[in-house]
Design a protein around this motif. Structure first.
Motif, PDB file in Angstrom:
ATOM      1  N   ARG A   1      15.925 -15.727  36.182  1.00  0.00           N
ATOM      2  CA  ARG A   1      17.377 -16.920  37.551  1.00  0.00           C
ATOM      3  C   ARG A   1      18.195 -16.251  38.189  1.00  0.00           C
ATOM      4  O   ARG A   1      17.826 -15.819  39.523  1.00  0.00           O
TER       5      ARG A   1
ATOM      6  N   PHE B   1      22.772 -19.715  44.797  1.00  0.00           N
ATOM      7  CA  PHE B   1      22.758 -20.862  44.522  1.00  0.00           C
ATOM      8  C   PHE B   1      24.048 -21.318  45.708  1.00  0.00           C
ATOM      9  O   PHE B   1      25.461 -21.122  44.894  1.00  0.00           O
ATOM     10  N   PRO B   2      23.574 -22.457  46.378  1.00  0.00           N
ATOM     11  CA  PRO B   2      22.523 -23.410  46.474  1.00  0.00           C
ATOM     12  C   PRO B   2      21.896 -22.895  47.769  1.00  0.00           C
ATOM     13  O   PRO B   2      21.074 -23.193  48.838  1.00  0.00           O
TER      14      PRO B   2
ATOM     15  N   THR C   1      20.323 -20.465  47.816  1.00  0.00           N
ATOM     16  CA  THR C   1      19.148 -19.938  46.851  1.00  0.00           C
ATOM     17  C   THR C   1      18.922 -21.672  46.377  1.00  0.00           C
ATOM     18  O   THR C   1      19.788 -22.057  46.085  1.00  0.00           O
ATOM     19  N   ASP C   2      17.636 -21.860  46.029  1.00  0.00           N
ATOM     20  CA  ASP C   2      17.465 -23.733  45.185  1.00  0.00           C
ATOM     21  C   ASP C   2      17.238 -23.044  43.890  1.00  0.00           C
ATOM     22  O   ASP C   2      17.494 -24.381  43.105  1.00  0.00           O
ATOM     23  N   THR C   3      17.321 -21.906  43.284  1.00  0.00           N
ATOM     24  CA  THR C   3      16.982 -21.749  42.022  1.00  0.00           C
ATOM     25  C   THR C   3      18.255 -21.998  40.868  1.00  0.00           C
ATOM     26  O   THR C   3      19.194 -21.234  41.494  1.00  0.00           O
ATOM     27  N   PRO C   4      18.345 -23.554  40.626  1.00  0.00           N
ATOM     28  CA  PRO C   4      19.749 -23.168  39.973  1.00  0.00           C
ATOM     29  C   PRO C   4      20.007 -22.134  38.361  1.00  0.00           C
ATOM     30  O   PRO C   4      18.939 -21.974  37.676  1.00  0.00           O
ATOM     31  N   ILE C   5      21.529 -22.531  37.646  1.00  0.00           N
ATOM     32  CA  ILE C   5      21.937 -21.270  36.809  1.00  0.00           C
ATOM     33  C   ILE C   5      22.795 -22.788  36.043  1.00  0.00           C
ATOM     34  O   ILE C   5      23.644 -22.805  37.156  1.00  0.00           O
ATOM     35  N   ALA C   6      22.816 -22.326  35.252  1.00  0.00           N
ATOM     36  CA  ALA C   6      24.357 -22.662  34.345  1.00  0.00           C
ATOM     37  C   ALA C   6      25.580 -21.871  34.383  1.00  0.00           C
ATOM     38  O   ALA C   6      25.527 -21.046  34.758  1.00  0.00           O
ATOM     39  N   LEU C   7      26.695 -22.341  35.440  1.00  0.00           N
ATOM     40  CA  LEU C   7      27.842 -22.042  36.798  1.00  0.00           C
ATOM     41  C   LEU C   7      29.000 -22.459  35.252  1.00  0.00           C
ATOM     42  O   LEU C   7      29.606 -23.720  35.163  1.00  0.00           O
TER      43      LEU C   7
END
Lengths: 480, 279
Positions: free
Chosen positions: A276, A285-286, A288-294
Motif C-alpha cells: 500500500r 492519500f488522498p 492517490t486513491d489507496t488508503p492505509i491506516a494513519l
C-alpha cells in the motif's frame, strides 16, 4: 593521485572507513527521501584506497554474483569511474540496487582482510558503498550504455516475474540474442524492489531506470499478466511458442501468527502494508486513491529487514510510537545491523524477548491493544539460535491502533497449482538444481524466493545468473 | 497478446449501476464462471476487484456490471466508449466448480445478479435445472432479467418494496421454493454480505450445500498481501487465491462485514475530494 601508488599496505590499513553522509533522523522521518546521500568523489576515492588489492581476493568468492571487487575498486582509486561501473556490470546488472540493499557485511565485506586486520567487520572496505558510488556516478552521466545484444537466434524465453531474479535472467539471456518476454502480475515491474523495499531505502526511479535499460536492450515487458491464471506454464511452452521459461515469482504468500484477533481491522501483513505504501503510494492519500491506516501507535511483529522497513514506514506515515516486538534478543535479529541502527535512530522502540499472544479490538472491530508475553532464551534450536521460551504469567498489553505482521512468507501457489508436474518441496517451494536452476520439467527453470523461500535480492540475482547461463546453454544444445 | 482494454459499450442500467463491455481477448478466452478481474482507472488509482458478468471468447470481450459506491467506481463510470482502462488484470480466483448437482438455485442480490449470470449459464449447460432468484430493493435494481431468464429454467423476482415480482427478500422466495417441495441440491448466492449470510443461515437449517462468492478488499489479488482474508470454518483463507467462492455455512460473515468497513472514513474523504458534486 600519484601519491596513492606509494601507499604501503600498512598505510592503507590506517585509513579509517569513510562514513556515508545521511539525512538527519528527525528530519527524515518526515519524508520518504533516501536516507544515505552517497559518497562524493573524494570520500569514494579515500575509501577505495583502503583496499589492499589482495591477490586471492576472498571478497570475490563471497559475492553471490562474483563481482571482480578489487578491480572495480582500483578503477575508483584511479578516477576511472566508467571502467569501474563497467567492471561491476560484467556480472551484476543491478549495481545501484545491490549497492543499497545487499547485506555486504555477511558477504564480501565479511571476508575482507582490512576488516580482519582491524578486528571488526564494520571496518572492512565499504564495498557496498563503493558499488553504489559507481552506479550513481553512471546515472548522473545520463542514459546508461546499452549492452551489446547478439544477432537474433529465433529462440524465445518467457520470464515469469520481474523481480531481482527475473531482471537478471532477462539481461543475461537477451544478451545472447534470444527474444525475451517478462511477465509481471502487477501494474509496475520490479517485484519486491517496487512493492516491498521502501523508497527511503531504494528510490523507485532507480528500479524503473534498470527496467528501462532492459527494454532498450529489446526485452519485452508484459504488465498485468498473471502466469498460472492467464497462461499456464504449459501454455507458454506449447501454445505461445516459448522455448524456455524461467519462474521467478517470489515468496508471495504472507504468514500470519494464528493468534486471536489477527483479522481485526488495522492488522496488516508486512506485504500489504508495504505494498500500500510503496506500490500504491498510500503515503500520498488522498491525492492517490489507496488508503492505509494513519494511526499514532503501531506494533510490528518480527525482527528481519521487512520488519524494519515496516516500522520505519509507519514512522513516516505519522506514527508517534512504533514498537518492534521480537521474540528473541538483539543478536538473533535477522535484520541487517545497519537497518536496526537506522530504525532505532529514527525512534523505533525495540521490544525484545517478547511475543504477541492476542490482538484485542474495540467495539468497531479495530485493534486497540496487543497482548504480549515475555520470553527467555532456552536451548539452541535447529537454526542454531537459542529457542525463545515464554515466561509463565508474564503477559502484558501494549496500546496500539495497528499491527503489522512481518514474520515471513510461504510460497505463492499460483504457478505450482497450475503446473502439477512441477516438483515442489513440502513448503511449496519449487525444487531446482543448484548448478543450473533446472526444475524437473523440461524447459522450465526457477530461481529467487520461489526456490529459496524468503531470502535476499542478491541471492535471487545469483540464482538468476546461474539460470541464465543454463538457459543459454539449453537453447544452444537442446540438451536437458 | 497485448489487450488495450478499450471500452466497447457502456450503458447505465440504473442511475448508479452501469454495464461495460471491454475489449480483453486474452482474459475473455481464459476466464471461467466465478472468476474476477482487478482494475485501476488511472495512474494514481487503487486496485479494485470486480467479478466478470459475461464474456465472449470468440469476440474477445468481457462485461462488467458496476455499482457506483466510491471514488474509483465513480471515475470508472465517467469513462466512455473508446477510452482505455489503465490496468486490467485477470482472470483471478478459482472458477466455480461446475458439475451436475440436479436442482440448483442461483440467487443474485442487486449488483450480485451480474456475477451470478455466468454461473447460472454454466450450471444449466452442465445439465442442472437452474432456478434463479433475483432480488433488489426496488424494481430498477433488478438487473439483467432477460439474460438471467435465458440462463435459467425458471426465474423468481423479489423486491423489498414489492414494486416488481414478489414482495420480500430472496430468502423468502427460497423458503417458498423449499416449502413447495422443490428438492434443492445446491444454492449459489451472490450479493450483499448480509444477504449471503441469511441465505446461508436458511440453507443450513435444511442442510442444503451453499456456495457464496465474496467480494472483499484486495490489493494485488494474487495471494501476496492478505488484505482479503476471511475466516472460513475457523481457518484464515485468502479470497483472491482460495476463493472467491466458499462454503456459505462456514464463512464468518460478521467478521467479513467488519473488515469491509476498514477504510470507510478514508473512502468518504476520497469521494468528497474528487467528486464533491456527488454530495
Amino acid at each position: 593521485m600519484e601519491e596513492e601508488k606509494k601507499l604501503t599496505p600498512r598505510e592503507r590499513l590506517k585509513i579509517p572507513p569513510q562514513p556515508m553522509p545521511e539525512q538527519d533522523p528527525k528530519e527524515r522521518i518526515g519524508n520518504v527521501d533516501e536516507v544515505p546521500y552517497g559518497y562524493d568523489e573524494e570520500l569514494a576515492r579515500t575509501e577505495a584506497m583502503r583496499c589492499l588489492q589482495c591477490k586471492n581476493a576472498p571478497c570475490i568468492a563471497a559475492c553471490p554474483v562474483e563481482i571482480d571487487i578489487p578491480a572495480f575498486i582500483k578503477f575508483i582509486v584511479d578516477g576511472k569511474y566508467r571502467e569501474a561501473i563497467n567492471k561491476i556490470k560484467e556480472t551484476n546488472i543491478l549495481p545501484a540496487v545491490c549497492g543499497r540493499v545487499c547485506p555486504q557485511e555477511e558477504q564480501c565485506q565479511r571476508t575482507c582482510i582490512v576488516g580482519k586486520s582491524r578486528k571488526s567487520i564494520d571496518e572492512a572496505v565499504q564495498i557496498g558503498k563503493l558499488e553504489r558510488f559507481a552506479a550513481d556516478w553512471e546515472m548522473k552521466q545520463g542514459e546508461a550504455e546499452v549492452p551489446d545484444v547478439k544477432p537474433p537466434t529465433g529462440k524465445r524465453v518467457a520470464i515469469v516475474g520481474s523481480g531481482p531474479a527475473g531482471l537478471t535472467v532477462a539481461a543475461d539471456v537477451r544478451r545472447e540474442g534470444h527474444e525475451v518476454t517478462m511477465f509481471e502480475a502487477l501494474h509496475k515491474p520490479g517485484g519486491v524492489l517496487i512493492y516491498g523495499i521502501p523508497e527511503f531505502r531504494l528510490p523507485k526511479r532507480i528500479v524503473m531506470r534498470e527496467v528501462e535499460n532492459l527494454e532498450r536492450m529489446g526485452v519485452k515487458l508484459e504488465r498485468n499478466k498473471v502466469i498460472g491464471k492467464l497462461y499456464t506454464i504449459d501454455e507458454l511452452l506449447e501454445d505461445e511458442g516459448y522455448d524456455a521459461v524461467f519462474v521467478g515469482t517470489g515468496a508471495g504468500l504472507p504468514l500470519f501468527m494464528r493468534i486471536p484477533g489477527e483479522n481485526l481491522n488495522g492488522v496488516y501483513s508486512a506485504n500489504e502494508y508495504l505494498t500500500r505504501a510503496n506500490l500504491m503510494q498510500a503515503y500520498s492519500f488522498p491525492e492517490t486513491d489507496t488508503p492505509i491506516a494513519l494511526v499514532k501507535n503501531v506494533a510490528v511483529f518480527g525482527g528481519g529487514n521487512v520488519a524494519m522497513d515496516s516500522a520505519r514506514t509507519a514512522l513516516r506515515l505519522g506514527a508517534e510510537n512504533v514498537y518492534l516486538v521480537y521474540r528473541r534478543s538483539r543478536i538473533e535479529m535477522p535484520a541487517r545491523i545497519e537497518e536496526v541502527h537506522h530504525a532505532e535512530e529514527e525512534g523505533v522502540q525495540l521490544c525484545l524477548l517478547q511475543n504477541p499472544t492476542r490482538i484485542i479490538g474495540d467495539k468497531n472491530g479495530w485493534v486497540n491493544a496487543v497482548e504480549c508475553i515475555k520470553m527467555e532464551l532456552g536451548e539452541p534450536d535447529a537454526s542454531g539460535r537459542r529457542r525463545p521460551v515464554p515466561i509463565k504469567d508474564s503477559e502484558f498489553t501494549i496500546d496500539v491502533d495497528a499491527c503489522i505482521v512481518a514474520i515471513g512468507n510461504a510460497s505463492n501457489p499460483l504457478v505450482p497449482d497450475t503446473t502439477p508436474d512441477l516438483e515442489t518441496n513440502r513448503w511449496g517451494n519449487i525444487i531446482a538444481d543448484d548448478e543450473t536452476m533446472k526444475t524437473n520439467k523440461r524447459g522450465v527453470f526457477a530461481g529467487g524466493d520461489i526456490v529459496l523461500g524468503a531470502a535476499t535480492v542478491i541471492l535471487a540475482m545469483g540464482q538468476g545468473r546461474t539460470a541464465a547461463a543454463a538457459i543459454n546453454e539449453y537453447l544452444k544444445t537442446d540438451e536437458w | 497478446m497485448i489487450g488495450m482494454s478499450k471500452i466497447l459499450e457502456k450503458e447505465f442500467i440504473t442511475p448508479e449501476v452501469f454495464r461495460m463491455k471491454i475489449d480483453a481477448p486474452d482474459i475473455a478466452r481464459k476466464r471461467k464462471a466465478g472468476q474476477f478481474i482487478i482494475l485501476r482507472t488511472c495512474d494514481e488509482g487503487e486496485r479494485i476487484p470486480l467479478t466478470i458478468a459475461d464474456a465472449d471468447a470468440d469476440e474477445g470481450w468481457l462485461e462488467l456490471v458496476v455499482q457506483v459506491v466510491g471514488k474509483t467506481t465513480k471515475f470508472f463510470s465517467r469513462l466512455e466508449v473508446g477510452d482505455s482502462i489503465c490496468d486490467l488484470v485477470g482472470p483471478l480466483g478459482r472458477p466455480t466448480h461446475i458439475e451436475r448437482y440436479g436442482n440448483v438455485v442461483v440467487i443474485g442480490g442487486g449488483i450480485g445478479i451480474a456475477p451470478s449470470h455466468p454461473i447460472a449459464g454454466a450450471m444449466k449447460a452442465a445439465g442442472n435445472k437452474v432456478i434463479s432468484i433475483l432480488g433488489g430493493r426496488t424494481k430498477d435494481l433488478v438487473i439483467m432479467e432477460d439474460k438471467m431468464k435465458a440462463a435459467s429454467d425458471q426465474i423468481v423476482i423479489t423486491t423489498d418494496d414489492g414494486s416488481y415480482g414478489m414482495k420480500g427478500l430472496v430468502t423468502d422466495a427460497l423458503q417458498k421454493l423449499i416449502d413447495n417441495g422443490v428438492n434443492v441440491d445446491l444454492v449459489v448466492a451472490i450479493g450483499p454480505p448480509i444477504m449471503m449470510k441469511f441465505v446461508s443461515l436458511l440453507t443450513k437449517k435444511y442442510e442444503i450445500p451453499t456456495l457464496v462468492s465474496l467480494n472483499t478488499i484486495m490489493v494485488d489479488g494474487t495471494g501476496m498481501c492478505g488484505a482479503c482474508r476471511v475466516t472460513v470454518g475457523g481457518e484464515t483463507k485468502f479470497v483472491c487465491v482460495d476463493g472467491p467462492e466458499f462454503d456459505g455455512h462456514k464463512v464468518d460473515f460478521d467478521e467479513m462485514m467488519m473488515r469491509q468497513r476498514m477504510y470507510v472514513e478514508q473512502e468518504k474523504e476520497s469521494m468528497e475530494r474528487h467528486c464533491p458534486h456527488n454530495h
